[in-house]
Motif scaffolding. Structure first.
Motif, PDB file in Angstrom:
ATOM      1  N   GLY A  35       0.841  -1.191   0.000  1.00  0.00           N
ATOM      2  CA  GLY A  35       0.000   0.000   0.000  1.00  0.00           C
ATOM      3  C   GLY A  35       0.870   1.233   0.000  1.00  0.00           C
ATOM      4  N   PRO A  36       0.260   2.414  -0.105  1.00  0.00           N
ATOM      5  CA  PRO A  36       1.033   3.659  -0.147  1.00  0.00           C
ATOM      6  C   PRO A  36       1.657   3.974   1.209  1.00  0.00           C
ATOM      7  CG  PRO A  36      -1.312   4.129  -0.050  1.00  0.00           C
ATOM      8  CD  PRO A  36      -1.195   2.654  -0.227  1.00  0.00           C
ATOM      9  N   SER A  37       2.591   4.902   1.219  1.00  0.00           N
ATOM     10  CA  SER A  37       3.234   5.310   2.466  1.00  0.00           C
ATOM     11  C   SER A  37       2.191   5.853   3.443  1.00  0.00           C
ATOM     12  CB  SER A  37       4.283   6.397   2.187  1.00  0.00           C
ATOM     13  OG  SER A  37       5.314   5.906   1.368  1.00  0.00           O
ATOM     14  N   CYS A  39       0.006   4.116   5.231  1.00  0.00           N
ATOM     15  CA  CYS A  39      -1.285   3.416   5.269  1.00  0.00           C
ATOM     16  C   CYS A  39      -1.419   2.462   6.446  1.00  0.00           C
ATOM     17  CB  CYS A  39      -1.525   2.673   3.961  1.00  0.00           C
ATOM     18  SG  CYS A  39      -0.389   1.299   3.669  1.00  0.00           S
ATOM     19  N   LYS A  41       0.814  -0.298   7.112  1.00  0.00           N
ATOM     20  CA  LYS A  41       1.341  -1.649   6.920  1.00  0.00           C
ATOM     21  C   LYS A  41       2.549  -1.941   7.815  1.00  0.00           C
ATOM     22  CE  LYS A  41       3.756  -0.229   2.656  1.00  0.00           C
ATOM     23  NZ  LYS A  41       3.398   1.215   2.755  1.00  0.00           N
ATOM     24  N   GLU A 162      10.320  -3.801   3.958  1.00  0.00           N
ATOM     25  CA  GLU A 162      10.987  -3.294   2.750  1.00  0.00           C
ATOM     26  C   GLU A 162      12.397  -3.896   2.630  1.00  0.00           C
ATOM     27  OE1 GLU A 162       9.601  -1.399   0.539  1.00  0.00           O
ATOM     28  OE2 GLU A 162       8.047  -0.186   1.490  1.00  0.00           O
ATOM     29  N   HIS A 195       6.058  -1.346  -0.611  1.00  0.00           N
ATOM     30  CA  HIS A 195       5.215  -0.395  -1.334  1.00  0.00           C
ATOM     31  C   HIS A 195       5.192  -0.735  -2.821  1.00  0.00           C
ATOM     32  CE1 HIS A 195       9.254   1.192  -2.065  1.00  0.00           C
ATOM     33  NE2 HIS A 195       8.750   1.725  -3.162  1.00  0.00           N
ATOM     34  N   ASP A 196       5.949  -1.775  -3.209  1.00  0.00           N
ATOM     35  CA  ASP A 196       6.129  -2.165  -4.610  1.00  0.00           C
ATOM     36  C   ASP A 196       5.148  -3.282  -4.956  1.00  0.00           C
ATOM     37  OD1 ASP A 196       6.958  -3.125  -7.066  1.00  0.00           O
ATOM     38  OD2 ASP A 196       9.086  -3.097  -6.581  1.00  0.00           O
ATOM     39  N   GLN A 212      -6.345   3.272   3.909  1.00  0.00           N
ATOM     40  CA  GLN A 212      -5.860   4.028   5.055  1.00  0.00           C
ATOM     41  C   GLN A 212      -6.204   3.299   6.353  1.00  0.00           C
ATOM     42  OE1 GLN A 212      -3.779   6.707   4.948  1.00  0.00           O
ATOM     43  NE2 GLN A 212      -3.602   6.151   7.105  1.00  0.00           N
ATOM     44  N   TYR A 232     -11.006   1.217  -5.198  1.00  0.00           N
ATOM     45  CA  TYR A 232      -9.687   1.608  -4.702  1.00  0.00           C
ATOM     46  C   TYR A 232      -8.638   0.580  -5.126  1.00  0.00           C
ATOM     47  CZ  TYR A 232      -5.792   2.257  -1.490  1.00  0.00           C
ATOM     48  OH  TYR A 232      -4.534   2.416  -0.968  1.00  0.00           O
ATOM     49  N   PHE A 236      -5.448   0.968  -7.518  1.00  0.00           N
ATOM     50  CA  PHE A 236      -4.117   0.724  -6.977  1.00  0.00           C
ATOM     51  C   PHE A 236      -3.335  -0.264  -7.851  1.00  0.00           C
ATOM     52  CE2 PHE A 236      -1.093  -1.517  -4.239  1.00  0.00           C
ATOM     53  CZ  PHE A 236      -0.380  -0.449  -3.723  1.00  0.00           C
TER      54      PHE A 236
END
Length: 353
Positions: A35-37, A39, A41, A162, A195-196, A212, A232, A236
């Motif tokens: 997910g995006p920064s 969020c 995770k 990551e 995030h990838d 979110q 969503y 994404f």
């Protein structure tokens, strides 16, 4: 193995990082959180080893509430790999890898022996690299040492934040391949934050797609790509999700054109379809007997890899052989077969929901 039960993390300023999160990770399963920064995770992952304490709800590890376990003891039983690796600069690679066994009271000889085994397992010869210091390694090598260190005490659970994000794309792809090979051997229960999306798809048995503070969809990579649960998720994973599905869809016999001119199995003087019979054996549609065989991939290869080979040649098809028997051609794959495979798997994914 890991179960979240309505877990919430709310900070003093009122920010809710994670909101009533419930999901389960099976033993030996690799789940990617994507997910995006911002969020939630990474917060989710850190609550498993109590680097972050939840505001409400429970997290169970092997059926035991982690809140009832001493944090230090808990962390020594969970492997933890971060993007920056976090190796001790003043300690050798071998001693870095032996850190957790040493903390658990293993004898030095046993801890170093285990460290050497793990370095070899991640592709670093302990005789060559064991005496070196972290500054003498490349970024990819340091990341391998980080993975080896996390596995040294044989923890049942591995948390990865990551883990391959700090290296260049070529090295990242190699590390991902090595990790998949390693996971096939050790079969740990893994939570991996990224995030990838491409990495999440490639590595995960299942993917948790975060909005979110909430999981918008939790399913296999193929299903997330074929049937996004919400607008969503569809946004994404992107409009090119059909192309992304190539990486998670294997070539099966149902996708193949059968070799031309093969007699029925068991016929006099014949052979089973695709078995060698001189220069004409396993001739794929459009292939001229006696000429060089078409490029080939094994059955079970991803459609992405197969299509890459197909597009590099002018034959219009590639041979597909048995996984462990390159000489036994099972049929050929064409662009029509690739399209057929995508349609078939999409239909199966939707019907299974």
């Amino acid at each position: 193995m890991i179960r979240f039960e309505q877990v919430t993390k709310r900070y003093a300023d009122g920010t809710t990082a994670v909101d009533e999160l419930s999901f389960e990770v099976a033993e030996g399963e690799l789940v990617t959180l994507v997910g995006p920064s911002g969020c939630g995770k990474t917060t989710t992952m850190k609550m498993v080893n109590r680097l972050v304490e939840p505001t409400a709800g429970r997290i169970l590890l092997g059926g035991e509430d982690v809140a009832t376990v001493d944090p230090v003891r808990l962390r020594r039983t969970i492997g933890y790999v971060i993007q920056q690796v976090g190796l001790f600069p003043h300690r050798t690679v071998l001693d870095n890898t032996a850190t957790v066994p040493a903390l658990l009271g293993w004898k030095k000889a046993r801890a170093r022996e285990r460290a050497a085994e793990l370095l070899d397992l991640v592709g670093l010869d302990p005789g060559t690299y064991g005496h070196r210091y972290p500054e003498q390694l490349s970024g990819g090598q340091r990341q391998r040492v980080g993975v080896a260190r996390a596995l040294a005490a044989d923890p049942p659970v591995l948390l990865m934040d990551e883990p391959f994000g700090a290296v260049d794309p070529v090295v990242r792809e190699r590390l991902q391949s090595e990790f998949l090979r390693l996971q096939a051997t050790v079969r740990k229960t893994v939570l991996l934050v990224t995030h990838d999306l491409e990495e999440a798809i490639r590595l995960g048995d299942r993917i948790a797609v975060y909005g979110q503070g909430r999981i918008e969809q939790f399913d296999t990579p193929a299903t997330v790509l074929a049937a996004p649960a919400t607008p969503y998720v569809a946004d994404f994973v992107g409009a090119d999700r059909g192309l992304k599905r190539l990486a998670v869809t294997p070539v099966t016999e149902a996708d193949l054109e059968k070799p031309a001119g093969d007699p029925a199995p068991g016929a006099a003087g014949g052979a089973a379809p695709g078995e060698a019979r001189g220069k004409t054996a396993g001739t794929a549609p459009g292939e001229v007997p006696g000429e060089a065989p078409a490029p080939a991939v094994p059955l079970g290869a991803s459609l992405k890899d197969a299509l890459a080979v197909l597009l590099q040649h002018d034959a219009g098809h590639i041979a597909v052989h048995a996984p462990d028997e390159p000489g036994r051609v099972l049929g050929s794959l064409t662009t029509a077969g690739v399209h057929r495979a995508l349609r078939r798997t999409a239909a199966a994914d939707v019907s299974s929901r």
